[in-house]
Design a protein around this motif. Structure first.
Motif: not given
Length: 152
Positions: A16-39
């Motif tokens: 659901e997060a990937l679907d929501f972020l699709a079409g973004s011109d830029h993405i900001v992640h505010g931390g507590d990522i959990g792993g490099p695969d997320i990035l």
């Protein structure tokens, strides 16, 4: 310009997060990522700005900064995981938007001409808080925020 906001994934990047972020011109992640695969997965969608959260202590996260500043559509955005650690005066520094995470609570408030946004947690559920994300819509020096619940 659409800036996707996500935080506190804690190693879980929901469809659901990937679907929501699709079409973004830029993405900001505010931390507590959990792993490099997320990035890697987020960077495949759009250019990515990310900060390290208090749980990002593994070797892979050491090079991630604790704060970041970016300019989008003439708007300065400052990113920090825990708003309580904010060590600048955003208004005096010319920052229009501060994006944070940490609390897992989606929130948006304007104070002193600065918009403070926490997209909430898009990862593992904490207590009874919603699974959420957000976006900044920047147009001609104006900025609007929209927070969305991905899962109740």
């Amino acid at each position: 310009m659409r800036i996707g906001l996500i935080s506190d994934t804690h190693g879980l990047l929901r469809p659901e997060a990937l679907d929501f972020l699709a079409g973004s011109d830029h993405i900001v992640h505010g931390g507590d990522i959990g792993g490099p695969d997320i990035l890697e997965r987020l960077a495949a969608i759009a250019p990515l700005t990310v900060v390290r959260g208090n749980n990002d202590t593994a070797v892979w996260a050491r090079s991630i900064p604790e704060t970041a500043r970016l300019e989008v559509g003439g708007i300065a955005v400052y990113v920090i995981h825990d708003l309580k650690a904010l060590d600048i005066d955003p208004g005096a520094a010319g920052v229009r938007v501060v994006v944070s995470g940490h609390s897992h609570k989606p929130a948006s408030a304007e104070r002193g001409g600065v918009l403070y946004v926490n997209p909430g947690s898009a990862g593992r559920r904490r207590f009874s808080l919603p699974i959420a994300a957000g976006e900044l819509l920047v147009d001609g020096g104006r900025v609007e925020v929209r927070l969305v619940t991905l899962a109740p």
